[in-house]
Design an enzyme around this catalytic site. Structure first.
Site, PDB file in Angstrom:
ATOM      1  N   GLY A  22      32.306  43.838  39.694  1.00  0.00           N
ATOM      2  CA  GLY A  22      33.520  44.242  40.378  1.00  0.00           C
ATOM      3  C   GLY A  22      33.579  45.704  40.756  1.00  0.00           C
ATOM      4  N   TYR A 162      51.040  43.510  32.937  1.00  0.00           N
ATOM      5  CA  TYR A 162      50.143  44.227  33.846  1.00  0.00           C
ATOM      6  C   TYR A 162      50.906  45.354  34.540  1.00  0.00           C
ATOM      7  CZ  TYR A 162      46.542  44.967  37.408  1.00  0.00           C
ATOM      8  OH  TYR A 162      45.571  45.513  38.212  1.00  0.00           O
ATOM      9  N   LYS A 166      49.976  49.417  34.015  1.00  0.00           N
ATOM     10  CA  LYS A 166      49.510  50.252  35.114  1.00  0.00           C
ATOM     11  C   LYS A 166      50.472  51.403  35.404  1.00  0.00           C
ATOM     12  CE  LYS A 166      45.622  48.195  35.733  1.00  0.00           C
ATOM     13  NZ  LYS A 166      44.367  48.891  35.380  1.00  0.00           N
ATOM     14  N   ILE A 197      42.163  43.322  44.477  1.00  0.00           N
ATOM     15  CA  ILE A 197      40.792  43.291  44.974  1.00  0.00           C
ATOM     16  C   ILE A 197      40.158  42.007  44.440  1.00  0.00           C
ATOM     17  CG2 ILE A 197      38.627  44.559  45.140  1.00  0.00           C
ATOM     18  CD1 ILE A 197      40.969  46.182  46.186  1.00  0.00           C
ATOM     19  N   THR A 199      37.978  40.573  42.559  1.00  0.00           N
ATOM     20  CA  THR A 199      37.054  40.826  41.458  1.00  0.00           C
ATOM     21  C   THR A 199      37.421  39.897  40.313  1.00  0.00           C
ATOM     22  OG1 THR A 199      38.458  42.531  40.473  1.00  0.00           O
ATOM     23  CG2 THR A 199      36.836  43.271  42.113  1.00  0.00           C
TER      24      THR A 199
END
Length: 262
Positions: A22, A162, A166, A197, A199
């Site tokens: 990733g 999450y 962040k 993204i 990943t």
């Protein structure tokens, strides 16, 4: 001033977590391509080693190393950073990239899920900054790059932990940046805030929601209507790792297709 004829990251030694694939692998490849030496860590030791081997094969010499690391384990940080500094001849760039996610609102999340995500996404960045700074002080000008997310600014209640993790990364980054600046250290600290993204971190969403629903949910509200590519973030990291960004610190670099602006 930087030398325009030299590789952009020439002479830099970069330590990258979560580098088995990733974003981490993309950043490692791009930094090496621009003249840096790179040290890759991941909980998946074999996969990190494979990325390092591929980089070395591309350049025909040893510019990449790897080691196993669970970033949540504080006791492991000093040893692996020393290993990296000895291998690369110093440490000038720290990229705290390792990250995980979980689906769930505040009532449905378990304490175990909360602790697991906060441990990887926040505690590990604290450990990385804390234990890398003595090495970075020896290799100024230096740079710390923390991978956050647009979720720090634009939340979805289905991704509660999450979002919180962040946002914490964004605040921690600024604290480290100002602390270094007040000490007159040539050590900058910035955060990168990608949109989703494609990943490994988003694969659980595809597994749980299905391809169509996951894409709809992850790109909802994104003016460009697509997921980002790993190199979109890697080029941002390259800029922040290089001395060309020497006056940039405590910044939030948004690589999100405009999603956080609408």
């Amino acid at each position: 001033m930087t030398n325009p004829s030299a590789p952009r990251a020439a002479g830099k030694q970069a330590f990258i977590t979560g580098a088995a694939g990733g974003l981490g692998a993309a950043m490692a490849h791009l930094l090496a391509r621009h003249g840096a030496r790179v040290f890759l860590t991941d909980i998946d030791e074999a996969a990190a080693a494979a990325v390092a081997t591929a980089i070395n094969a591309e350049y025909g010499t040893t510019v990449a190393w790897s080691a196993q690391q669970n970033v949540r384990e504080e006791a492991r940080w000093p040893a692996v950073l020393q290993q990296a500094a000895e291998a690369m001849g110093g440490l000038a760039v720290l990229i705290n990239n390792a990250g995980i996610g979980a689906i769930g609102g505040v009532e449905s999340l378990t304490d175990k899920e909360w602790q697991r995500v906060m441990g990887v996404n926040v505690d590990a960045i604290y450990y990385g900054c804390k234990y890398a700074l003595p090495w970075l002080k020896q290799n100024q000008p230096a740079s710390i790059i923390n991978i956050s997310s647009m979720a720090a600014f634009k939340v979805d209640p289905d991704f509660t932990v999450y979002n919180a993790s962040k946002a914490a990364v964004a605040s921690l980054t600024k604290s480290v940046a100002i602390d270094c600046a007040r000490q007159q250290l040539a050590i900058r600290c910035n955060s990168i805030h990608p949109a989703f993204i494609r990943t490994g971190i988003v694969e659980p969403f595809f597994q749980q929601l299905g391809e169509e629903e996951a894409l709809r949910k992850l790109t909802r509200g994104n003016p460009m209507r697509r997921l980002g590519e790993p190199d979109d973030v890697a080029f941002a990291a390259l800029y922040l790792a290089c001395d060309e960004s020497r006056y940039v610190t405590a910044a939030e670099l948004r690589v999100d297709g405009g999603a956080s602006a609408v």
